[in-house]
Design a protein around this motif. Structure first.
Motif, short mmCIF file in Angstrom:
data_model
loop_
_atom_site.label_atom_id
_atom_site.label_comp_id
_atom_site.label_asym_id
_atom_site.label_seq_id
_atom_site.Cartn_x
_atom_site.Cartn_y
_atom_site.Cartn_z
N GLY A 1 30.68 22.25 77.48
CA GLY A 1 31.97 21.55 77.51
C GLY A 1 31.95 20.40 78.49
N GLN A 2 32.97 19.55 78.41
CA GLN A 2 33.09 18.47 79.38
C GLN A 2 34.54 18.38 79.86
OE1 GLN A 2 31.71 15.03 77.12
NE2 GLN A 2 33.81 14.42 76.69
N LEU A 3 34.68 18.01 81.13
CA LEU A 3 35.98 17.93 81.76
C LEU A 3 36.10 16.58 82.46
CD1 LEU A 3 38.64 19.35 82.68
CD2 LEU A 3 37.36 20.18 84.67
N VAL A 4 37.01 15.74 81.99
CA VAL A 4 37.25 14.45 82.63
C VAL A 4 38.26 14.68 83.75
CG1 VAL A 4 38.06 12.08 82.33
CG2 VAL A 4 36.77 13.20 80.50
N VAL A 5 37.80 14.68 84.99
CA VAL A 5 38.69 14.96 86.11
C VAL A 5 39.40 13.71 86.60
CG1 VAL A 5 37.52 17.06 86.88
CG2 VAL A 5 36.73 14.84 87.71
N VAL A 6 38.82 12.54 86.35
CA VAL A 6 39.47 11.26 86.67
C VAL A 6 39.23 10.32 85.49
CG1 VAL A 6 39.66 9.30 88.23
CG2 VAL A 6 39.04 11.54 89.14
N ASP A 7 40.29 10.03 84.73
CA ASP A 7 40.12 9.09 83.62
C ASP A 7 40.43 7.68 84.09
OD1 ASP A 7 42.91 8.85 83.74
OD2 ASP A 7 43.23 10.14 81.98
N PRO B 1 44.63 10.31 93.62
CA PRO B 1 43.93 11.08 92.59
C PRO B 1 42.41 10.91 92.69
CG PRO B 1 44.78 9.06 91.65
CD PRO B 1 45.29 9.12 93.06
N ALA B 2 41.99 9.83 93.35
CA ALA B 2 40.56 9.54 93.45
C ALA B 2 40.33 8.49 94.53
CB ALA B 2 40.02 9.03 92.11
N ILE B 3 39.08 8.30 94.89
CA ILE B 3 38.69 7.22 95.80
C ILE B 3 37.52 6.46 95.15
CG2 ILE B 3 39.49 8.22 97.97
CD1 ILE B 3 36.65 9.26 98.43
N TRP B 4 37.58 5.15 95.19
CA TRP B 4 36.51 4.34 94.62
C TRP B 4 35.36 4.24 95.62
CZ3 TRP B 4 35.79 2.89 89.78
CH2 TRP B 4 36.90 2.77 88.93
N ARG B 5 34.15 4.54 95.14
CA ARG B 5 32.97 4.44 95.99
C ARG B 5 31.80 3.87 95.20
NH1 ARG B 5 36.12 4.74 99.30
NH2 ARG B 5 36.23 6.09 101.14
N ALA B 6 30.96 3.11 95.89
CA ALA B 6 29.76 2.57 95.26
C ALA B 6 28.74 3.68 95.08
CB ALA B 6 29.17 1.46 96.12
N VAL B 7 28.04 3.66 93.97
CA VAL B 7 26.96 4.61 93.73
C VAL B 7 25.75 4.14 94.54
CG1 VAL B 7 25.42 5.63 92.01
CG2 VAL B 7 27.81 5.17 91.44
N ARG B 8 25.19 5.03 95.34
CA ARG B 8 24.05 4.68 96.18
C ARG B 8 22.76 4.79 95.38
NH1 ARG B 8 25.02 3.90 101.23
NH2 ARG B 8 22.78 3.97 101.59
N GLY B 9 21.85 3.85 95.60
CA GLY B 9 20.50 3.95 95.05
C GLY B 9 20.29 3.35 93.68
N THR B 10 21.28 2.62 93.14
CA THR B 10 21.08 2.05 91.80
C THR B 10 19.93 1.03 91.78
OG1 THR B 10 22.75 0.35 92.25
CG2 THR B 10 23.49 2.35 91.13
N GLU B 11 19.64 0.43 92.93
CA GLU B 11 18.59 -0.59 92.96
C GLU B 11 17.19 0.01 92.80
OE1 GLU B 11 19.64 0.31 97.34
OE2 GLU B 11 20.59 0.29 95.37
N VAL C 1 32.28 4.40 91.16
CA VAL C 1 32.88 5.55 90.48
C VAL C 1 34.15 5.97 91.21
CG1 VAL C 1 30.82 6.50 89.40
CG2 VAL C 1 31.33 7.08 91.78
N ALA C 2 35.10 6.50 90.45
CA ALA C 2 36.35 7.02 91.00
C ALA C 2 36.15 8.51 91.27
CB ALA C 2 37.50 6.78 90.03
N LEU C 3 35.78 8.84 92.49
CA LEU C 3 35.50 10.23 92.85
C LEU C 3 36.80 10.99 93.04
CD1 LEU C 3 32.65 9.55 95.42
CD2 LEU C 3 32.39 10.44 93.09
N PRO C 4 36.95 12.16 92.40
CA PRO C 4 38.20 12.90 92.51
C PRO C 4 38.43 13.44 93.93
CG PRO C 4 36.53 14.24 91.45
CD PRO C 4 35.96 12.85 91.57
N THR C 5 39.65 13.35 94.41
CA THR C 5 39.98 13.96 95.68
C THR C 5 39.97 15.48 95.49
OG1 THR C 5 42.28 13.51 95.13
CG2 THR C 5 41.23 12.02 96.69
N PHE C 6 39.94 16.21 96.60
CA PHE C 6 39.68 17.64 96.51
C PHE C 6 40.83 18.42 95.86
CE2 PHE C 6 37.10 16.56 100.45
CZ PHE C 6 36.01 16.16 99.67
N HIS C 7 42.06 17.96 96.07
CA HIS C 7 43.16 18.69 95.43
C HIS C 7 43.11 18.50 93.91
CE1 HIS C 7 45.01 14.66 95.66
NE2 HIS C 7 45.83 15.06 94.71
N VAL C 8 42.55 17.39 93.45
CA VAL C 8 42.39 17.19 92.00
C VAL C 8 41.33 18.14 91.45
CG1 VAL C 8 41.64 15.54 90.24
CG2 VAL C 8 43.21 14.81 92.04
N LEU C 9 40.21 18.29 92.17
CA LEU C 9 39.19 19.24 91.74
C LEU C 9 39.73 20.66 91.74
CD1 LEU C 9 35.97 17.95 93.55
CD2 LEU C 9 36.37 18.03 91.09
#
Length: 224
Positions: A48-54, A73-83, A172-180
């Motif tokens: 299954g899949q669960l979209v926690v932040v759309d 509902p979320a915090i925007w963060r850069a993904v590390r290591g894409t380079e 990515v919009a990482l979900p805050t803990f109360h959302v999880l």
């Protein structure tokens, strides 16, 4: 001295979560850049899949939103290591303009550099990591949602310039803990599930479980 009852912004959260700094941070960055790959069986994608932040929820959050962390509902963060990822990772996505995508959060308990690491996957490929300060708290909740049969998906924005030598960038919009936690079963539900499982076990297995728990408890207790 800081007031512990003061609402935490996302910046205060990172400080309280034990954000690595200085030499420790640089060592962690080098380790993450080593491109650890999950071992066989470490992560089996649930059915299954669960979209926690759309994308609708993500659009309500500014990149440097100053509202209290628990109000977001979320915090925007850069993904590390894409380079450090190979070009074929991005081959299915166009270049020159941002793309809205959904990324998967994948815990890596076997990562020798950080046992609470949370990798970011796009189209089945690992593209980097969530910040360590976030992952050390979210890791266990994401793993539990995986056990319940869910791949954990979040909204993201991907960008790659038209230059073939340029690396890609992703946020990515990482979900805050109360959302999880909102997606986690209640204690009552988990207790009922355990009760059903316990009833299905044989007497021999139950006795072995009880004996093992008793031995573990005695080992932890100080001797008088």
């Amino acid at each position: 001295m800081k007031d512990p009852k003061k609402p935490r912004s996302q910046f205060q959260f990172e400080e309280l979560a034990g954000l690595k700094s200085g030499a420790e941070l640089r060592a962690w960055e080098r380790a993450m850049d080593a491109q650890y790959v999950s071992g066989p069986g470490e992560y089996v994608a649930p059915a299954g899949q669960l979209v926690v932040v759309d994308h609708s929820a993500a659009a309500t959050v500014a990149p440097h939103d100053k509202r209290p962390f628990d109000d977001l509902p979320a915090i925007w963060r850069a993904v590390r290591g894409t380079e450090f990822r190979r070009a074929e990772t991005w081959s299915s996505l166009g270049s020159g303009e941002p793309h809205q995508v959904y990324a998967e959060l994948v815990p890596q308990p076997g990562n020798p550099y950080d046992s609470t690491a949370v990798a970011i996957y796009l189209n089945g490929h690992q593209i980097g990591y969530a910040p360590a300060s976030y992952a050390e708290h979210a890791h266990w909740m994401v793993r539990q949602l995986n056990v319940l049969g869910h791949r954990v998906l979040v909204a993201g924005t991907f960008f790659r310039s038209e230059s073939t030598s340029a690396s890609a960038q992703m946020f990515v919009a990482l979900p805050t803990f109360h959302v999880l936690r909102r997606h986690m079963p209640s204690i009552d539900t988990m207790t009922k599930r355990f009760g059903v499982l316990w009833q299905q076990l044989s007497e021999e297995v139950r006795a072995a479980v009880v004996a093992g728990a008793s031995t573990s408890a005695m080992t932890r207790c100080p001797q008088s």
